[in-house]
Design a protein around this motif. Sequence first.
Motif, short mmCIF file in Angstrom:
data_model
loop_
_atom_site.label_atom_id
_atom_site.label_comp_id
_atom_site.label_asym_id
_atom_site.label_seq_id
_atom_site.Cartn_x
_atom_site.Cartn_y
_atom_site.Cartn_z
N THR A 92 36.34 46.14 37.61
CA THR A 92 36.87 46.11 36.53
C THR A 92 38.36 46.13 36.44
O THR A 92 39.25 44.96 35.99
CB THR A 92 36.35 47.06 35.51
OG1 THR A 92 36.20 48.42 36.07
CG2 THR A 92 34.92 46.65 34.99
N LYS A 93 38.92 46.95 36.92
CA LYS A 93 40.42 47.01 37.21
C LYS A 93 41.00 47.09 38.50
O LYS A 93 41.01 46.11 38.96
CB LYS A 93 40.96 48.16 36.28
CG LYS A 93 41.45 48.12 35.08
CD LYS A 93 41.98 49.29 34.50
CE LYS A 93 41.12 49.79 33.05
NZ LYS A 93 40.46 51.14 33.60
N ASP A 98 35.11 39.79 39.78
CA ASP A 98 35.38 40.61 38.53
C ASP A 98 33.98 40.42 37.63
O ASP A 98 33.13 39.63 38.28
CB ASP A 98 36.51 39.99 37.68
CG ASP A 98 35.96 38.56 37.10
OD1 ASP A 98 35.07 38.21 37.30
OD2 ASP A 98 37.04 37.84 36.35
N GLN A 134 38.02 37.36 43.30
CA GLN A 134 39.26 38.13 43.07
C GLN A 134 40.21 38.40 44.38
O GLN A 134 41.20 38.08 44.46
CB GLN A 134 39.07 39.61 42.37
CG GLN A 134 38.48 39.82 41.23
CD GLN A 134 39.25 38.97 40.09
OE1 GLN A 134 40.31 39.47 39.78
NE2 GLN A 134 38.64 38.08 39.46
N ARG A 187 42.42 46.53 45.26
CA ARG A 187 43.47 45.34 45.39
C ARG A 187 44.46 45.51 46.33
O ARG A 187 44.88 44.22 46.99
CB ARG A 187 44.30 45.29 43.91
CG ARG A 187 43.38 44.66 43.14
CD ARG A 187 43.97 44.24 41.45
NE ARG A 187 42.91 43.92 40.77
CZ ARG A 187 42.55 42.61 40.59
NH1 ARG A 187 43.22 41.73 41.29
NH2 ARG A 187 41.69 42.36 39.62
#
Lengths: 277, 412
Positions: free
Chosen positions: B293-294, B317, B323, B345
Amino acid sequence: MFEEQVIPLDVWISTCINWLVDNHRSIFLKLKWPVEQTLTGIEHGLNALHPLIVIIAVVLLAWRLAGWRTSLFSSCSLILIGLLGLWENTMITLAMVLSSVIFCVIAGVPLGIYAGRSDRFEQFIRPMLDAMQTTPSFVYLVPIVMLFSIGNAAGVLATIIFSLPPIIRLTSLGIRQVPQELVEAAEAFGATNFQVLVKVQIPLAMPTILAGLNQTIMMALSMVVVAALIGAGGLGSPVIIGLNSLDIGLAAIGGIGIVLMAVMLDRITQAAAQKKN
Amino acid sequence: MTSQKVMLEVQNLTKLFGSNPKRALPLLEQGATKEDILQQTGLTVGVHDASFTVYEGEIFVIMGLSGSGKSTLVRMLNRLIEPNAGSVSMHGNNITKMNHDELVQFRLHNMSMVFQSFALMPHLSVLENAAFGLELAGISKPERHKRATQALEQVGLAGWENSRPDQLSGGMQQRVGLARGLAVDPEIMLMDEAFSALDPLIRTEMQDELLKLQEKYRRTIIFISHDLNEALRIGDRIGIMEGGRLIQVGTPEDVLQNPVNDYVRAFFKGVDPTSVLSAKDIASSNYPTIIITKGGNLRTSHEILSSSERDYAFVLDPQHQLQGVVSADSIQDMLEEKNPDNTLRDAFLPHILSVHEDDTMQDILPLVAHCTYPVPVIDSENRFKGVVSKARFLNTLHRNGEASTHAKAQGM
Ligand SMILES: Nc1ncnc2c1ncn2[C@@H]1O[C@H](COP(=O)(O)OP(=O)(O)OP(=O)(O)O)[C@@H](O)[C@H]1O
Ligand SMILES: [Mg+2]
């Protein structure tokens, strides 16, 4: 064997024709009426015109359809015909040819179209056309005289019988020569039978139909001498008179007139057919 | 196909050529072949028991060897050939039951045709040819010339309106044929080997032209071809005919990968599968995906990767949009930094490339060969559709090679 006649067909035919003449001659005279009207109409028209006007009209027509050579030839021929003293006879012959061709087209084109679209009708009409073309014209002169009497109109009727076949044959051929795929394409786009005929088959058959018209005109012209035998006037009569009185000169100028007209009409109509191509 | 609205429904269509054809119908039902029927009854089987559905906006290609009944089949759709049995219906209207007038109206407005031999009217100009269908429909001269001019423009023939067909090259003549078909604005266009008479270069050009038109106007087209490459290039779906029967219908990929019999397989012999199969056909889904999600959690990702025994994982996502890609090593490196702010990330591999699902194998080959990681496949909205690895790619090539050389091998 075969020393005596077993089947008296000649008697039967005579009886049959005589019966027709005795009982139904009025019908045949009625049939003759439209032919006579057309013929006299055209004849009067041509005679009323000053020869110069006729010459100019033919020359212009020949020039438009076939170019200046034919045009030049036509003018020389017509002047020669006039100088030979054949003008009046030529106009009569022209009127007879035109009126028989008119009737041949009126009857022949529809029959030819029908024969082109129907195999059964083609099979039915073909032997009749063969008979019409191969029967010596002298054979039907007698019944024609008996039924229609003598004169120009009777001559035109004999001419029609003789010169009808080519236009029927060639119209049918022209329709049959239209590629099947074009007919199919028209149908696929929703053409009705009638639309297929007028928008595809007739336009594409036109050169062949005009070739048939040319042949019909030539056949009609070749009948003028025969027609003179049953009292029709025109370029045939000097030939017949010359023949009967052994006047070779008279017969010859009649012949020359016929040949000149034949070449003229042939060139002009052929050029018209080719133009359509 | 996205829109699956039915345009044309063909059921059990049968045509026999010869006198009194109904007598052979029972024999056909018993499964007699075309040769049997010819020997026993003297009748030629044109088409037997063809059923298929054509959807709105697709190009449906019918393929088969010469004499297999393609032209007969397509001519039964507009009843240039009357079927002996079966039915054709369009939007629920039964075409086979129409009377003559209804049929004429139907042909005028709903279905047009393009022919192998062009079948242009030699006595008419290019413009009049293009307007031919409209003229038959009784549309006024200015109106039909306007629409024909537009149709000619669409096929790239502006300026040729007053020429005669015989002044044009073959390719241009067929453009006129195409314009004639388009001008009536039909719901379905039938094209019987429309490009077969053209030389290869022009043929490809015409195919491109058709595809270009198709992109703009989305017509329903039934296209006959005996050229496999043509079928594969333009067909959304293909139907294959053998001896009067429609033996297989499917997408090109489908038919290529699962041929129903040797006849179909023989068709595809020599076809380069890399030009037919696209990335989505060969994409595999057995690489792990991680939905974040983040930032994403490094440790759980590490767990996922090590339990899957793969070296790479794909990070998506919640809408399944791609992503990034992580590897076991990149996660390991981040974990070793011991920085509590590091997220997944930060473990993303740099400069990740992806391919579109509709790219052919040919298109993606250089990328697959050059990338160290398996290449992700995405759709136009960047949604993840699977992965193509080198091994996967080679496997597909190998399997198709086998399928077309060994007749026995089953497609998959
Ligand atoms: N009008 C007809 N009369 C008799 N037999 C026909 C007719 N039209 C087609 N046939 C036969 O029906 C079969 C199918 O023909 P069709 O023309 O549909 O084949 P096709 O698949 O279109 O072949 P091609 O690729 O050569 O165009 C062939 O055996 C053919 O001989
Ligand atoms: Mg065919």
